[in-house]
Enzyme design. Structure first.
Site, PDB file in Angstrom:
ATOM      1  N   ARG A 229       0.712  -1.174  -0.102  1.00 41.64           N
ATOM      2  CA  ARG A 229       0.148   0.243   0.115  1.00 41.64           C
ATOM      3  C   ARG A 229       0.993   1.213  -0.050  1.00 41.64           C
ATOM      4  O   ARG A 229       1.843   1.090   0.422  1.00 41.64           O
ATOM      5  CB  ARG A 229      -1.043   0.109   1.229  1.00 41.64           C
ATOM      6  CG  ARG A 229      -2.195  -0.986   1.098  1.00 41.64           C
ATOM      7  CD  ARG A 229      -2.950  -0.709   0.166  1.00 41.64           C
ATOM      8  NE  ARG A 229      -4.126  -1.604  -0.047  1.00 41.64           N
ATOM      9  CZ  ARG A 229      -4.208  -2.641  -0.475  1.00 41.64           C
ATOM     10  NH1 ARG A 229      -3.229  -3.252  -1.331  1.00 41.64           N
ATOM     11  NH2 ARG A 229      -5.468  -3.439  -0.422  1.00 41.64           N
ATOM     12  N   GLU A 258      -4.733   7.633  -5.089  1.00 36.24           N
ATOM     13  CA  GLU A 258      -4.832   6.657  -6.090  1.00 36.24           C
ATOM     14  C   GLU A 258      -6.550   7.308  -6.692  1.00 36.24           C
ATOM     15  O   GLU A 258      -7.403   7.162  -5.927  1.00 36.24           O
ATOM     16  CB  GLU A 258      -5.085   5.416  -5.863  1.00 36.24           C
ATOM     17  CG  GLU A 258      -3.432   4.857  -5.605  1.00 36.24           C
ATOM     18  CD  GLU A 258      -3.704   3.101  -5.210  1.00 36.24           C
ATOM     19  OE1 GLU A 258      -4.537   2.647  -5.233  1.00 36.24           O
ATOM     20  OE2 GLU A 258      -2.636   2.782  -4.868  1.00 36.24           O
ATOM     21  N   HIS A 276      -1.852   0.106  -9.629  1.00 39.03           N
ATOM     22  CA  HIS A 276      -2.609  -0.802  -8.678  1.00 39.03           C
ATOM     23  C   HIS A 276      -3.255  -1.968  -9.353  1.00 39.03           C
ATOM     24  O   HIS A 276      -4.455  -2.257  -9.038  1.00 39.03           O
ATOM     25  CB  HIS A 276      -3.547   0.139  -7.835  1.00 39.03           C
ATOM     26  CG  HIS A 276      -3.827  -0.491  -6.475  1.00 39.03           C
ATOM     27  ND1 HIS A 276      -4.048  -0.171  -5.302  1.00 39.03           N
ATOM     28  CD2 HIS A 276      -3.641  -2.049  -6.029  1.00 39.03           C
ATOM     29  CE1 HIS A 276      -4.020  -0.867  -4.374  1.00 39.03           C
ATOM     30  NE2 HIS A 276      -3.832  -2.094  -4.728  1.00 39.03           N
TER      31      HIS A 276
END
Length: 313
Positions: A229, A258, A276
């Site tokens: 993360r 994000e 991601h």
């Protein structure tokens, strides 16, 4: 008797639950709480379905009958687990579904970074062939440190050991059966490593654990890879380190914000970036959807939950 309600906190998950074959219950869309929680919902919501996004404690507290938060994702950094446990609320996740996929992506990022794949592709397309290219270091015998030896970390370590890399790890808890040596601290691991890979679960205890000190210990020949993360890394410090050459390069699949602010990374040297998608495979998507449904179904049927956080490494 009031039918139990399942509140879907993330609209993207609504089609999965609306089409699911669940025991008698009421599926509640997220817009139902746009103006607050009604008395009807407060009296009936027993399950809340999340994608892993931040879940306000105020919403949890507004649902006195809530007994389960069923998370579609593997990560739940935005959910206050301690607050749930204080209320006796269970949490389930997609634990273990895509660890192998994320580990594959970690290796792909490392290879892309150290092998200069993106720059090499551009050079061939532009007709420059090997102009200005210097020999790369071999992966063999490089020292790689894994931060967090859970499912993803272990799968990554196994893959890299197949490349004949020297693997060590660090995490807050000892794992006596781990097949790799554990460093006594994150700082020790960073100083030893030529490559540092972040695979641990993010929580309040490890926020920005990769700071200026750790990057300095990793050093100007060191590489950082993050498939965990973005909150684990101080991004401003990392960008400054890459720009100044404090470390050799970084490969990132996750970011603090994000979607990422592209302008922040547009001129940063020696980075490989992906949006991601480490665990974003066709198979994982199907399995995550099945596990979400199965956890909700089991709760409604009074059966043992499939993947409670109690069992998450």
């Amino acid at each position: 008797m009031t039918r139990p309600a399942v509140l879907v906190h993330n609209a993207a998950l609504l089609p999965r639950l609306a089409a699911a074959d669940l025991p008698d219950c009421r599926i509640v869309p997220p817009e139902a709480i746009a103006d607050g929680v009604s008395d009807d919902l407060a009296a009936s919501v027993e399950v809340l379905v999340s994608a892993g996004e931040p879940l306000p404690n105020s919403l949890v507290d507004a649902l006195p009958r809530l007994k389960l938060v069923a998370c579609f994702a593997t990560g739940y950094a935005g959910i206050d687990l301690a607050h749930l446990r204080a209320r006796g609320i269970r949490l389930t996740t997609a634990a273990g579904v895509n660890a192998h996929d994320v580990a594959d992506h970690a290796v792909a990022l490392l290879l892309g970074l150290q092998h200069g794949v993106i720059a090499a592709d551009r050079a061939v397309r532009e007709g420059r062939w090997r102009d200005g290219v210097t020999p790369r270091p071999s992966l063999r015998r490089q020292r790689v440190g894994i931060v967090g030896l859970g499912r993803i970390g272990l799968a990554t370590a196994v893959r890299l050991s197949a490349h004949e890399m020297d693997v060590r790890w660090w995490g807050p808890r000892e794992k006596p059966d781990a097949p790799f040596a554990r460093s006594d601290s994150l700082a020790t691991l960073a100083h030893w490593s030529q490559v540092l890979i972040l695979t641990g679960r993010a929580d309040a205890r490890n926020t920005v654990q990769i700071n200026a000190e750790i990057l300095h210990l990793l050093g100007p020949a060191g590489f950082l890879v993050n498939v965990s993360r973005g909150t684990l890394v101080d991004e401003d410090v990392l960008i400054a380190a890459l720009t100044a050459g404090t470390i050799a390069g970084a490969a990132l699949d996750v970011f603090c914000e994000e979607p990422v602010r592209s302008a922040a990374w547009s001129s940063v040297p020696n980075v490989v970036l992906s949006p991601h998608l480490g665990g974003y495979t066709q198979e994982a998507g199907r399995e995550m959807g099945w596990q979400l449904h199965e956890n909700v179904r089991r709760y409604l049927c009074g059966e043992p939950l499939l993947t409670p956080t109690d069992d998450v490494c």
